[in-house]
Write an enzyme that holds these catalytic residues in place. Structure first.
Site, PDB file in Angstrom:
ATOM      1  CE1 TYR A   1      38.288  43.342  45.018  1.00  0.00           C
ATOM      2  CE2 TYR A   1      38.225  40.967  45.309  1.00  0.00           C
ATOM      3  CZ  TYR A   1      38.748  42.093  44.682  1.00  0.00           C
ATOM      4  OH  TYR A   1      39.714  41.955  43.719  1.00  0.00           O
TER       5      TYR A   1
ATOM      6  CG  PHE B   1      40.245  50.532  43.311  1.00  0.00           C
ATOM      7  CD1 PHE B   1      40.724  49.296  43.707  1.00  0.00           C
ATOM      8  CD2 PHE B   1      39.769  51.402  44.286  1.00  0.00           C
ATOM      9  CE1 PHE B   1      40.735  48.932  45.044  1.00  0.00           C
ATOM     10  CE2 PHE B   1      39.781  51.043  45.628  1.00  0.00           C
ATOM     11  CZ  PHE B   1      40.260  49.797  46.012  1.00  0.00           C
ATOM     12  CG  ASP B   2      39.896  44.684  41.916  1.00  0.00           C
ATOM     13  OD1 ASP B   2      39.381  44.173  40.903  1.00  0.00           O
ATOM     14  OD2 ASP B   2      40.685  44.068  42.667  1.00  0.00           O
TER      15      ASP B   2
ATOM     16  CG  PHE C   1      38.134  46.936  50.036  1.00  0.00           C
ATOM     17  CD1 PHE C   1      38.340  46.421  48.760  1.00  0.00           C
ATOM     18  CD2 PHE C   1      39.167  47.632  50.648  1.00  0.00           C
ATOM     19  CE1 PHE C   1      39.553  46.591  48.112  1.00  0.00           C
ATOM     20  CE2 PHE C   1      40.380  47.811  50.011  1.00  0.00           C
ATOM     21  CZ  PHE C   1      40.573  47.296  48.738  1.00  0.00           C
TER      22      PHE C   1
ATOM     23  CB  ILE D   1      45.985  45.439  51.940  1.00  0.00           C
ATOM     24  CG1 ILE D   1      44.460  45.328  51.963  1.00  0.00           C
ATOM     25  CG2 ILE D   1      46.490  45.812  50.554  1.00  0.00           C
ATOM     26  CD1 ILE D   1      43.742  46.626  51.620  1.00  0.00           C
TER      27      ILE D   1
ATOM     28  CE1 TYR E   1      47.795  47.036  47.461  1.00  0.00           C
ATOM     29  CE2 TYR E   1      45.808  48.404  47.400  1.00  0.00           C
ATOM     30  CZ  TYR E   1      46.438  47.188  47.206  1.00  0.00           C
ATOM     31  OH  TYR E   1      45.693  46.113  46.764  1.00  0.00           O
TER      32      TYR E   1
END
Length: 349
Positions: free
Chosen positions: A50, A60-61, A122, A80, A106
């Site tokens: 991902y 961010f990731d 994502f 999540i 979140y």
């Protein structure tokens, strides 16, 4: 049963078209590449890659940046809510983009570089999913399948990866009940083979202590298992525990007297032990050659007379005779030759 929501006005997903998977469009999905096969089942273990970004495109990731697929149990609240919903709608091989609103992400809690109340994007690719077996028979088959997968990896020299399959198999199938007589025999053989194969892999990846542990477990149930004795001896040899290695090899040789692998390993242990002893003698010899009497006892001054012990007599240096070290039986000892059974111990079962 884990379900994902789709509005009544929407048909089956179409590549490139955004569809809603949750009320209020909280999770929107766009298929970038179709997959195939069934959907993952609830509580199955899924493996994905991902990339996560904010709506403005800030990343961010990314599991792709780390080079390692991300694995989690679907529907177990390990991720999540938007992920549990989204990945449950994917087929193996599918690449999809999910836009997830805060309530399914979140919420109002900031997470590192993710501001509070953020909508997240994502891009997810589903590589595989595995449904854990439930009945004893299913668990037995699960263990057999993973043992076979591990064996194929051993053939390729991928010992660390093979170890992962063997561990997964034994974690699932080690303790099974309610098996019929045929299944019980199959289960006993499976557990022994898994432990022996794990011992081989532990040796190959430099984990001799773990190899000893696996072989010892086999020997607790099968004291006359020559392969377990041999591989445990190899592990003892790896850490220079020569006496234990020789003991296991002698026991293995009695069970398999013509085994060439046992005989060759015994010769290596003898050779390495002799080399270690020569090295130790050399080190001690060098140490003693540097120690002299004047190093240990200071020279007397002119005012000092003969050394007295208090008995009134002078003492002189005593002569010492060197003696040969004997074992007590009066005989010389020679290395015993061992004949062993021909057996290929590098192969997995």
């Amino acid at each position: 049963v884990f379900l994902f929501w789709m509005s009544s006005e929407q048909a089956a997903p179409v590549p490139g078209a955004a569809i809603s998977l949750a009320p209020d469009d909280a999770v929107m999905k766009e298929i970038l590449r179709e997959g195939k096969g069934p959907l993952p089942t609830p509580l199955s273990t899924v493996s994905v890659h991902y990339v996560g970004t904010l709506l403005n495109g800030t990343k961010f990731d990314s599991s792709r940046d780390r080079g390692t697929q991300f694995t989690f149990k679907l529907g177990a609240q390990q991720v999540i809510k938007g992920w549990d919903v989204g990945v449950a709608s994917m087929h193996v091989g599918e690449l999809a983009r999910f836009t997830i609103k805060p309530d399914y992400a979140y919420g109002d809690a900031a997470q590192a570089s993710i501001p509070a109340n953020s909508t997240l994007v994502f891009e997810v690719e589903l590589f595989s999913f595995e449904t854990l077996p439930e009945t004893p028979a299913q668990k037995l088959q699960f263990g057999l399948d993973h043992k076979q997968s591990g064996n194929e990896l051993v053939k390729q020299g991928a010992f660390a990866e093979a170890l992962g399959h063997y561990k997964k198999a034994i974690d699932t199938a080690e303790y099974l009940f309610d098996l019929n007589e045929e299944q019980r025999a199959q289960h006993r053989d499976l557990v022994v083979q898994l432990r022996l194969n794990m011992a081989l892999c532990h040796l190959k990846v430099g984990q001799p202590a773990s190899a000893v542990e696996m072989c010892t477990k086999v020997l607790e149930g099968e004291p006359n298992n020559a392969k377990a004795l041999y591989r445990r001896a190899c592990a003892h040899h790896a850490v220079q525990d020569f006496d234990l290695a020789r003991r296991d090899l002698v026991a293995a040789a009695k069970l398999a007297p013509a085994d060439r692998a046992i005989r060759e390993e015994y010769a290596k242990v003898q050779q390495d032990q002799s080399a270690a002893e020569r090295k130790a003698r050399s080190a001690y010899s060098g140490l003693f050659s540097r120690i002299t009497l004047t190093d240990d006892i200071p020279a007397p001054t002119h005012s000092e007379g003969p050394h007295e012990c208090g008995c009134g007599h002078d003492h002189h240096h005593e002569e010492h005779e060197e003696h040969e070290e004997q074992c007590g039986c009066g005989h010389d000892h020679h290395h015993e030759e061992h004949h062993h059974e021909e057996h290929h111990h590098e192969e997995h079962e």
